[in-house]
Design a protein around this motif. Structure first.
Motif, PDB file in Angstrom:
ATOM      1  N   MET A 122       9.807   5.621  10.585  1.00  8.04           N
ATOM      2  CA  MET A 122      10.105   4.214  10.537  1.00  8.04           C
ATOM      3  C   MET A 122       8.804   3.458  10.266  1.00  8.04           C
ATOM      4  SD  MET A 122      11.811   1.776  13.421  1.00  8.04           S
ATOM      5  CE  MET A 122      10.414   1.347  14.405  1.00  8.04           C
ATOM      6  N   LEU A 123       8.854   2.539   9.350  1.00  6.36           N
ATOM      7  CA  LEU A 123       7.718   1.672   9.080  1.00  6.36           C
ATOM      8  C   LEU A 123       7.872   0.372   9.858  1.00  6.36           C
ATOM      9  CD1 LEU A 123       7.235   1.847   5.187  1.00  6.36           C
ATOM     10  CD2 LEU A 123       6.075   3.165   6.941  1.00  6.36           C
ATOM     11  N   THR A 124       6.757  -0.135  10.316  1.00 12.88           N
ATOM     12  CA  THR A 124       6.789  -1.455  10.942  1.00 12.88           C
ATOM     13  C   THR A 124       6.894  -2.498   9.830  1.00 12.88           C
ATOM     14  OG1 THR A 124       4.393  -1.690  10.877  1.00 12.88           O
ATOM     15  CG2 THR A 124       5.333  -0.658  12.848  1.00 12.88           C
ATOM     16  N   ARG A 125       7.173  -3.713  10.196  1.00 10.71           N
ATOM     17  CA  ARG A 125       7.267  -4.786   9.200  1.00 10.71           C
ATOM     18  C   ARG A 125       5.937  -4.982   8.482  1.00 10.71           C
ATOM     19  NH1 ARG A 125      12.199  -6.982   9.848  1.00 10.71           N
ATOM     20  NH2 ARG A 125      13.085  -7.004  11.930  1.00 10.71           N
ATOM     21  N   GLU A 126       4.832  -4.868   9.215  1.00 14.16           N
ATOM     22  CA  GLU A 126       3.516  -5.024   8.605  1.00 14.16           C
ATOM     23  C   GLU A 126       3.245  -3.923   7.582  1.00 14.16           C
ATOM     24  OE1 GLU A 126       3.933  -4.932  11.984  1.00 14.16           O
ATOM     25  OE2 GLU A 126       3.824  -7.084  12.337  1.00 14.16           O
ATOM     26  N   GLU A 127       3.617  -2.677   7.934  1.00  9.09           N
ATOM     27  CA  GLU A 127       3.433  -1.559   7.004  1.00  9.09           C
ATOM     28  C   GLU A 127       4.308  -1.740   5.774  1.00  9.09           C
ATOM     29  OE1 GLU A 127       2.237   2.158   9.906  1.00  9.09           O
ATOM     30  OE2 GLU A 127       4.348   1.608   9.715  1.00  9.09           O
ATOM     31  N   ASP A 128       5.512  -2.253   5.974  1.00  8.19           N
ATOM     32  CA  ASP A 128       6.419  -2.490   4.853  1.00  8.19           C
ATOM     33  C   ASP A 128       5.834  -3.531   3.894  1.00  8.19           C
ATOM     34  OD1 ASP A 128       8.973  -2.132   3.484  1.00  8.19           O
ATOM     35  OD2 ASP A 128       9.459  -4.150   4.204  1.00  8.19           O
ATOM     36  N   VAL A 129       5.290  -4.601   4.449  1.00 10.19           N
ATOM     37  CA  VAL A 129       4.669  -5.641   3.626  1.00 10.19           C
ATOM     38  C   VAL A 129       3.465  -5.060   2.884  1.00 10.19           C
ATOM     39  CG1 VAL A 129       3.389  -7.823   3.724  1.00 10.19           C
ATOM     40  CG2 VAL A 129       5.482  -7.554   5.044  1.00 10.19           C
ATOM     41  N   ASP A 130       2.648  -4.268   3.596  1.00  7.67           N
ATOM     42  CA  ASP A 130       1.491  -3.637   2.956  1.00  7.67           C
ATOM     43  C   ASP A 130       1.925  -2.698   1.836  1.00  7.67           C
ATOM     44  OD1 ASP A 130      -0.277  -4.937   4.615  1.00  7.67           O
ATOM     45  OD2 ASP A 130      -0.532  -3.226   5.987  1.00  7.67           O
ATOM     46  N   ALA A 131       2.959  -1.906   2.087  1.00 12.18           N
ATOM     47  CA  ALA A 131       3.428  -0.951   1.085  1.00 12.18           C
ATOM     48  C   ALA A 131       3.890  -1.672  -0.176  1.00 12.18           C
ATOM     49  CB  ALA A 131       4.568  -0.100   1.663  1.00 12.18           C
ATOM     50  N   HIS A 132       4.641  -2.757  -0.019  1.00  9.96           N
ATOM     51  CA  HIS A 132       5.110  -3.504  -1.184  1.00  9.96           C
ATOM     52  C   HIS A 132       3.946  -4.158  -1.935  1.00  9.96           C
ATOM     53  CE1 HIS A 132       9.166  -3.013   0.509  1.00  9.96           C
ATOM     54  NE2 HIS A 132       9.561  -3.199  -0.732  1.00  9.96           N
ATOM     55  N   ALA A 133       2.964  -4.661  -1.192  1.00  9.55           N
ATOM     56  CA  ALA A 133       1.804  -5.287  -1.833  1.00  9.55           C
ATOM     57  C   ALA A 133       0.992  -4.256  -2.601  1.00  9.55           C
ATOM     58  CB  ALA A 133       0.929  -5.975  -0.784  1.00  9.55           C
ATOM     59  N   LEU A 134       0.798  -3.093  -2.005  1.00 10.55           N
ATOM     60  CA  LEU A 134       0.044  -2.043  -2.683  1.00 10.55           C
ATOM     61  C   LEU A 134       0.780  -1.543  -3.925  1.00 10.55           C
ATOM     62  CD1 LEU A 134      -1.214  -0.067   0.440  1.00 10.55           C
ATOM     63  CD2 LEU A 134      -2.565  -1.552  -1.062  1.00 10.55           C
ATOM     64  N   ARG A 135       2.097  -1.470  -3.840  1.00 11.31           N
ATOM     65  CA  ARG A 135       2.892  -1.027  -4.996  1.00 11.31           C
ATOM     66  C   ARG A 135       2.760  -2.025  -6.146  1.00 11.31           C
ATOM     67  NH1 ARG A 135       4.287   3.466  -7.395  1.00 11.31           N
ATOM     68  NH2 ARG A 135       6.296   3.324  -8.393  1.00 11.31           N
ATOM     69  N   ARG A 136       2.769  -3.323  -5.829  1.00  9.97           N
ATOM     70  CA  ARG A 136       2.597  -4.346  -6.863  1.00  9.97           C
ATOM     71  C   ARG A 136       1.211  -4.264  -7.503  1.00  9.97           C
ATOM     72  NH1 ARG A 136       5.576  -7.376  -3.200  1.00  9.97           N
ATOM     73  NH2 ARG A 136       3.702  -8.267  -2.259  1.00  9.97           N
ATOM     74  N   GLN A 137       0.238  -3.751  -6.738  1.00  7.80           N
ATOM     75  CA  GLN A 137      -1.114  -3.599  -7.265  1.00  7.80           C
ATOM     76  C   GLN A 137      -1.267  -2.337  -8.106  1.00  7.80           C
ATOM     77  OE1 GLN A 137      -3.907  -3.799  -4.040  1.00  7.80           O
ATOM     78  NE2 GLN A 137      -3.182  -5.801  -3.362  1.00  7.80           N
ATOM     79  N   GLY A 138      -0.200  -1.536  -8.174  1.00  6.40           N
ATOM     80  CA  GLY A 138      -0.224  -0.353  -9.020  1.00  6.40           C
ATOM     81  C   GLY A 138      -0.504   0.957  -8.302  1.00  6.40           C
ATOM     82  N   TRP A 139      -0.539   0.936  -6.984  1.00  2.00           N
ATOM     83  CA  TRP A 139      -0.766   2.166  -6.236  1.00  2.00           C
ATOM     84  C   TRP A 139       0.435   3.091  -6.380  1.00  2.00           C
ATOM     85  CZ3 TRP A 139      -3.825   2.462  -1.167  1.00  2.00           C
ATOM     86  CH2 TRP A 139      -4.971   1.678  -1.237  1.00  2.00           C
ATOM     87  N   THR A 140       0.194   4.392  -6.352  1.00  2.00           N
ATOM     88  CA  THR A 140       1.284   5.359  -6.379  1.00  2.00           C
ATOM     89  C   THR A 140       1.888   5.476  -4.981  1.00  2.00           C
ATOM     90  OG1 THR A 140      -0.144   7.227  -5.846  1.00  2.00           O
ATOM     91  CG2 THR A 140       0.152   6.693  -8.195  1.00  2.00           C
ATOM     92  N   ILE A 141       3.082   6.009  -4.918  1.00  2.91           N
ATOM     93  CA  ILE A 141       3.751   6.198  -3.634  1.00  2.91           C
ATOM     94  C   ILE A 141       2.953   7.169  -2.768  1.00  2.91           C
ATOM     95  CG2 ILE A 141       5.819   7.139  -2.531  1.00  2.91           C
ATOM     96  CD1 ILE A 141       7.427   5.890  -4.831  1.00  2.91           C
ATOM     97  N   SER A 142       2.409   8.214  -3.378  1.00  2.00           N
ATOM     98  CA  SER A 142       1.608   9.175  -2.616  1.00  2.00           C
ATOM     99  C   SER A 142       0.364   8.525  -2.023  1.00  2.00           C
ATOM    100  CB  SER A 142       1.195  10.345  -3.508  1.00  2.00           C
ATOM    101  OG  SER A 142       2.322  11.077  -3.900  1.00  2.00           O
ATOM    102  N   ALA A 143      -0.296   7.681  -2.787  1.00  3.14           N
ATOM    103  CA  ALA A 143      -1.498   6.998  -2.300  1.00  3.14           C
ATOM    104  C   ALA A 143      -1.150   6.033  -1.168  1.00  3.14           C
ATOM    105  CB  ALA A 143      -2.178   6.253  -3.437  1.00  3.14           C
ATOM    106  N   ILE A 144      -0.041   5.328  -1.301  1.00  5.34           N
ATOM    107  CA  ILE A 144       0.400   4.407  -0.244  1.00  5.34           C
ATOM    108  C   ILE A 144       0.714   5.192   1.027  1.00  5.34           C
ATOM    109  CG2 ILE A 144       2.187   2.756   0.448  1.00  5.34           C
ATOM    110  CD1 ILE A 144       2.437   2.039  -2.562  1.00  5.34           C
ATOM    111  N   ALA A 145       1.402   6.312   0.877  1.00 10.60           N
ATOM    112  CA  ALA A 145       1.757   7.137   2.035  1.00 10.60           C
ATOM    113  C   ALA A 145       0.503   7.650   2.741  1.00 10.60           C
ATOM    114  CB  ALA A 145       2.635   8.302   1.593  1.00 10.60           C
TER     115      ALA A 145
END
Length: 62
Positions: A1-24
């Protein structure tokens, strides 16, 4: 389970072009979990509902 803060960070990093593996790796979570949140399959801060294992046997107990 991701916290709300982690979810926001994950979406922001994805918009910046990070891969899913790098975000994880950055969040310390499994990549399949991160992918589920990014795809909208899961909601931050909420656990999945597990079905009650006893429900199928209720008719036999009555």
């Amino acid at each position: 389970m991701l916290t709300r803060e982690e979810d926001v960070d994950a979406h922001a990093l994805r918009r910046q072009g990070w891969t899913i593996s790098a975000i994880a790796r950055h969040l310390g979570r499994d990549r399949k979990t991160v992918r589920a949140y990014l795809n909208g399959e899961r909601t931050a801060g909420q656990r999945r509902q597990t079905p009650d294992a006893f429900v199928p046997y209720l008719p036999y107990c009555r």
